[in-house]
Scaffold this motif. Structure first.
Motif, PDB file in Angstrom:
ATOM      1  N   GLY A   1       0.815  -1.219   0.000  1.00 48.95           N
ATOM      2  CA  GLY A   1       0.000   0.000   0.000  1.00 48.95           C
ATOM      3  C   GLY A   1       0.843   1.261   0.000  1.00 48.95           C
ATOM      4  O   GLY A   1       0.620   2.179  -0.797  1.00 48.95           O
ATOM      5  N   ALA A   2       1.830   1.331   0.876  1.00 48.37           N
ATOM      6  CA  ALA A   2       2.647   2.537   0.992  1.00 48.37           C
ATOM      7  C   ALA A   2       3.470   2.782  -0.264  1.00 48.37           C
ATOM      8  O   ALA A   2       3.617   3.932  -0.710  1.00 48.37           O
ATOM      9  N   GLN A   3       4.006   1.720  -0.857  1.00 45.54           N
ATOM     10  CA  GLN A   3       4.864   1.915  -2.029  1.00 45.54           C
ATOM     11  C   GLN A   3       4.046   2.142  -3.298  1.00 45.54           C
ATOM     12  O   GLN A   3       4.437   2.937  -4.156  1.00 45.54           O
ATOM     13  N   TRP A   4       2.922   1.486  -3.424  1.00 47.32           N
ATOM     14  CA  TRP A   4       2.048   1.730  -4.578  1.00 47.32           C
ATOM     15  C   TRP A   4       1.536   3.171  -4.559  1.00 47.32           C
ATOM     16  O   TRP A   4       1.582   3.874  -5.567  1.00 47.32           O
ATOM     17  N   LEU A   5       1.079   3.630  -3.411  1.00 52.08           N
ATOM     18  CA  LEU A   5       0.490   4.965  -3.303  1.00 52.08           C
ATOM     19  C   LEU A   5       1.530   6.051  -3.044  1.00 52.08           C
ATOM     20  O   LEU A   5       1.177   7.223  -2.948  1.00 52.08           O
ATOM     21  N   LYS A   6       2.789   5.657  -2.871  1.00 48.55           N
ATOM     22  CA  LYS A   6       3.925   6.587  -2.733  1.00 48.55           C
ATOM     23  C   LYS A   6       3.772   7.513  -1.516  1.00 48.55           C
ATOM     24  O   LYS A   6       4.126   8.698  -1.576  1.00 48.55           O
TER      25      LYS A   6
ATOM     26  N   GLY B   1       5.505   7.627   1.084  1.00 47.48           N
ATOM     27  CA  GLY B   1       6.804   8.085   1.558  1.00 47.48           C
ATOM     28  C   GLY B   1       7.260   9.364   0.902  1.00 47.48           C
ATOM     29  O   GLY B   1       8.220  10.003   1.377  1.00 47.48           O
ATOM     30  N   GLU B   2       6.590   9.792  -0.178  1.00 49.78           N
ATOM     31  CA  GLU B   2       6.958  11.013  -0.893  1.00 49.78           C
ATOM     32  C   GLU B   2       6.040  12.185  -0.564  1.00 49.78           C
ATOM     33  O   GLU B   2       6.227  13.274  -1.087  1.00 49.78           O
ATOM     34  N   PHE B   3       5.035  11.967   0.286  1.00 48.48           N
ATOM     35  CA  PHE B   3       4.064  13.027   0.560  1.00 48.48           C
ATOM     36  C   PHE B   3       4.720  14.259   1.176  1.00 48.48           C
ATOM     37  O   PHE B   3       4.295  15.390   0.936  1.00 48.48           O
ATOM     38  N   ARG B   4       5.735  14.051   1.989  1.00 53.72           N
ATOM     39  CA  ARG B   4       6.333  15.177   2.712  1.00 53.72           C
ATOM     40  C   ARG B   4       7.757  15.459   2.241  1.00 53.72           C
ATOM     41  O   ARG B   4       8.606  15.873   3.023  1.00 53.72           O
ATOM     42  N   ASN B   5       7.981  15.281   0.951  1.00 54.03           N
ATOM     43  CA  ASN B   5       9.306  15.578   0.410  1.00 54.03           C
ATOM     44  C   ASN B   5       9.643  17.059   0.494  1.00 54.03           C
ATOM     45  O   ASN B   5      10.813  17.436   0.610  1.00 54.03           O
ATOM     46  N   PHE B   6       8.625  17.913   0.403  1.00 54.39           N
ATOM     47  CA  PHE B   6       8.830  19.360   0.482  1.00 54.39           C
ATOM     48  C   PHE B   6       8.047  19.919   1.663  1.00 54.39           C
ATOM     49  O   PHE B   6       6.870  19.600   1.831  1.00 54.39           O
ATOM     50  N   MET B   7       8.699  20.741   2.457  1.00 53.18           N
ATOM     51  CA  MET B   7       8.029  21.379   3.582  1.00 53.18           C
ATOM     52  C   MET B   7       7.299  22.628   3.092  1.00 53.18           C
ATOM     53  O   MET B   7       7.910  23.498   2.469  1.00 53.18           O
TER      54      MET B   7
ATOM     55  N   MET C   1      -0.110  17.535  -1.577  1.00 50.77           N
ATOM     56  CA  MET C   1       1.162  18.071  -1.097  1.00 50.77           C
ATOM     57  C   MET C   1       2.334  17.422  -1.826  1.00 50.77           C
ATOM     58  O   MET C   1       3.344  18.075  -2.088  1.00 50.77           O
ATOM     59  N   ARG C   2       2.205  16.151  -2.158  1.00 47.20           N
ATOM     60  CA  ARG C   2       3.271  15.504  -2.917  1.00 47.20           C
ATOM     61  C   ARG C   2       3.472  16.194  -4.258  1.00 47.20           C
ATOM     62  O   ARG C   2       4.593  16.311  -4.744  1.00 47.20           O
TER      63      ARG C   2
END
Length: 852
Positions: free
Chosen positions: A569-574, A576-582, A668-669
């Protein structure tokens, strides 16, 4: 929890040497000795390139043909051999020149934009096919090691060992390689000497924590701070003189600010409250007094900690009658104090910057326990305007204010489920009174190795570990240390680290029941098989289709299926990239770390809900419900949601929050902290929902630039200008509309009807234009129509999801030979309401999943 304890240096060096030596030999020989070399694979015939060959002869041969070879480049004889590095690099150069509009050169016969785009697309697809060919193994799953999440979960289940935040092997091991978007693909999970050395360090820590000596290092203690003790402590008498805080005889009243443990609650015999990392129970007896606004009183419990994600412990409404609020949380000596505060959402502030004279009088009154005088001085301070700022006129009448009344604080710990811990009992199964000798060593590892290696073991495998442990006993080490040495050797053995499915045959073969049990459990749980799977494997019954389907249903209902949520789920929906930019704090003040955490958790909770409730996966495109907690619901302006836990919530009519694309984390991503990025968002939609990522951009393609001084163009207007570049138009026309549809969501995912961020503020900001036309020619006016058009592409969605999950389940790329299976899986999903469970069952019951 994982901790550190001293161990003999000689043991560590010996075990390290053995682990490295065996691991290196295993890594060098595994692929060839087991007949699984990917270099021997091929995918089949190459796509016909007649059209491309004609294009090159028509438009390129004049400068790059038999008579002239500008830049020493000849294209009329270029072969479609994308597996050859030099030939592939030539094709890449051709594709880049076409995309940049540099080929053919100005003045030459020019192809239409459709012709150029068609050739560039063909080259890109052939390059992708060649890359998959390179990674493929003719439909066979090659040997792979566990990724770090699987390693951590396996240790947890093998040893019944729980980890504290930051102490899990997943946190201690380096990031894994990825291929095809997942950290499950064999070719990205190789094992080198440096990683083996890290595995050894982690195994040491696990062994030190799993096996204990004697009683607990620190017994469980309970420390309580009664609020009446505050007035007795001269070091903190200032608290009762602080505006916004009242000290009663046996309680403290918070109208703003906080009260904390003040270092008063010290562990017996120590200078600190927390003697060792572990789990601690924090209890607060408190109640609330609603103010004039009638809003509930919210209490927040926080702790001092260098990690921001470990600071907030509890946030909850309190009742008007006294209650004890309890939480069990991980804490360590770095935590220091914890505090209890009232959450003031109205923005009301009582000034704490008082005049020096009043401050001294308040201090003296506090020391004398004259609380009436303290309150009188506080009122005078507000009424006589003795603060640096203008006083709030409501401050004189405190009946209007919400109040949190705190009676006492309590901390209990460190807490132990049992002692010795379950991990210790798992190994020393006869108890501490058992005779410590070589036969017991043999019995320990005869029980443990089949679990660790996830298959029956040979006598030689047991004897090897026992001999290592016996060597430690012969050298004078304790029995516990000898078993620690054996445990470390097992945990860094390739037989533990690798998901072993040995095969020297050229042809495929069926998996045996043990191999099938592991492939199934690491697919659905990201962990080792449980005892029921082992029992079925031992009895040879797991390969029965009905039994296998029943096990899939059982495993999907188990709590360990969170491994699939956090893995696939986490890797398909990415996420881990949601908070790449503050987000820019000046422009987007509604954002904070807690909200950012909730954005990630919402998407994972949504996947988990669809999985567990057997909901249609089309809900990822659109739904009339979502998953919310209080923080995120408040951000979405949805009322009635309380508490930190996520729960399913029916959305109000007209809400845009249904489905994946309405989630703030996705928005946000697709932003850079200051502005939205429609291209990035469009790529996300194509990749995630349809497994159809666009071709890579040409070199130096650049990005849509920010507004220059004096300009007030929206991101959309700048992107439309960007599309006027001929070399950019072909790609952007298949991407941008997906991103334009999401323009109503700003950088942090707030719904907007007018532009915000950058230079746009106030009523004169231009309206949002979220219209567009999809590549299939269907137009939409806004986000709602856009989602309805996506829902019409349900078959495309099902195929893309089937491809993604097949890669994850098998640990290899999808190959042309999988086409029939993918069609079958997509059809099966359509017939069964697009559920994830129907897709999972289809994969597990397929020949591809059950063969080596």
């Amino acid at each position: 929890m994982i901790g550190r304890s001293p161990a003999p240096l000689r043991i560590h060096h010996l075990t390290r040497f053995l682990c490295l030596a065996v691991g290196i030999l295993f890594s060098l020989s595994a692929l060839t000795a087991w007949g699984q070399s990917p270099a021997d694979s091929s995918i089949g015939p190459t796509v016909d390139h007649t059209k491309t060959s004609k294009f090159l002869k028509t438009y390129c041969a004049e400068c790059h043909g038999p008579d002239t070879q500008e830049s020493d480049l000849r294209l009329d004889q270029l072969q479609p051999d994308f597996s050859h590095a030099t030939t592939a690099s030539t094709w890449i150069e051709v594709m880049d020149k076409i995309n940049l509009g540099e080929m053919p050169p100005e003045g030459s016969t020019m192809p239409s934009s459709d012709e150029a785009a068609s050739v560039a697309d063909w080259i890109a697809s052939e390059l992708r096919l060649a890359e998959r060919t390179k990674l493929s193994a003719q439909g066979r799953v090659i040997l792979r090691r566990m990724n770090r999440a699987e390693y951590a979960n396996t240790v947890r289940d093998l040893l019944k060992l729980n980890f504290l935040p930051g102490e899990s092997p997943e946190s201690l091991l380096p990031p894994d390689g990825t291929a095809e978007g997942f950290d499950k693909v064999s070719v990205a999970l190789m094992l080198d000497p440096s990683l083996l050395d890290k595995y050894f360090e982690v195994a040491q820590r696990i062994a030190d924590s799993a096996i204990v000596e004697g009683p607990p290092p620190f017994p469980t203690e309970k420390m309580r701070l009664e609020m009446e003790d505050i007035a007795e402590n001269r070091a903190i008498h200032y608290l009762c003189a602080t505006p916004g805080i009242e000290c009663l005889e046996k309680a403290i009243v918070l109208m703003q600010g906080s009260t904390r443990s003040y270092g008063v609650m010290k562990y017996p015999g120590l200078r600190q409250e927390i003697p060792i990392e572990g789990m601690y129970r924090i209890r607060v007896r408190a109640w609330g007094e609603p103010g004039e606004d009638g809003q509930p009183v919210v209490m927040r419990v926080r702790q001092d900690h260098p990690s921001a994600d470990q600071q907030l412990l509890l946030e909850t409404e309190v009742t008007e009658t006294p209650q004890v609020y309890e939480i069990v949380v991980p804490r360590d000596p770095k935590c220091g104090e914890y505090n209890v505060s009232i959450v003031n959402e109205t923005g009301f502030q009582l000034s704490s910057r008082v005049g020096n004279d009043i401050r001294r009088l308040q201090q003296k009154a506090g020391e004398a326990k004259d609380f009436e005088q303290v309150m009188r001085l506080q009122s005078r301070q507000q009424m006589e305007n003795l603060t640096w700022g203008k006083p709030n006129p409501d401050a004189a009448d405190r009946t209007k204010l919400r109040k949190l009344v705190v009676d006492w604080l309590e901390c209990e710990g460190p807490l132990y489920e049992q002692w010795p811990p379950k991990s210790h009992e798992t190994l020393f199964f006869r108890g501490e009174a058992a005779e410590e000798n070589e036969p017991y060593l043999h019995d320990i590892f005869a029980r443990f190795l089949p679990q660790a290696f996830r298959r029956p073991v040979t006598p030689d495998e047991i004897d090897h570990v026992v001999a290592l442990c016996q060597g430690e006993l012969d050298a004078g080490e304790s029995f516990h240390d000898a078993v620690r040495t054996g445990l470390v050797a097992v945990l860094c053995s390739p037989k533990f680290l690798y998901l072993s499915e040995p095969s020297a045959a050229v042809d495929k073969r069926p998996l045996d029941d043990w191999e099938l049990a592991s492939r199934l459990s690491y697919f659905l749980w990201s962990s080792m098989p449980d005892e029921q799977l082992f029992d079925l494997a031992r009895a040879g019954k797991l390969r029965d289709p009905q039994t296998l389907a029943e096990q899939v249903d059982r495993m999907l209902a188990d709590e360990k299926v969170t491994g699939l949520t956090n893995g696939f789920g986490a890797q398909w929906l990415k996420t881990g990239e949601f908070r790449n930019f503050m987000p820019d704090a000046r422009l987007y003040r509604a954002y904070d770390e807690k909200l950012g955490e909730a954005m990630v958790r919402q998407t994972l909770a949504f996947f988990d809900q669809i999985l567990r409730s057997d909901e249609s996966a089309l809900a990822f495109i659109d739904s009339d419900w979502t998953m919310l907690n209080e923080r995120l619901a408040r951000f979405y302006e949805i009322e009635g949601i309380k508490g930190e836990a996520f729960r399913r919530v029916s959305l109000p009519p007209g809400s845009p929050r249904g489905g994946l694309l309405g989630m703030a984390g996705v928005a946000m991503r697709g932003s850079d902290g200051n502005r939205t990025k429609p291209v990035n968002r469009g790529v996300y939609v194509r990749d995630v929902l349809f497994n159809d990522p666009p071709n890579p951009p040409p070199p130096n393609a650049g990005e849509v630039e920010p507004n220059i001084q004096g300009e007030r163009l929206t991101v959309r207007e700048r992107l439309v200008q960007h599309q006027q570049i001929a070399s950019c138009a072909a790609c952007h026309r298949t991407i941008d509309s997906y991103g334009f549809a999401l323009e109503n969501f700003n950088v942090i995912g707030q719904w907007r009807d007018q532009q915000d961020g950058e230079d746009f503020r106030g009523r004169n900001a231009p309206p949002i234009d979220a219209s567009g036309t999809l590549p299939n020619g269907k137009a939409f006016e806004g986000f709602v129509q856009f989602k309805s058009l996506l829902m019409e592409q349900d078959e495309r969605f099902a195929r893309g999801l089937a491809e993604k999950m097949l890669v994850y389940a098998l640990g290899r790329p999808v190959e042309p030979g999988d086409r029939g299976l993918i069609d079958e899986l997509a059809n099966q999903m359509q017939q069964q309401n697009y559920t994830l469970s129907s897709l999972i069952r289809g994969i597990v019951l397929s020949d591809a999943f059950q063969t080596k």
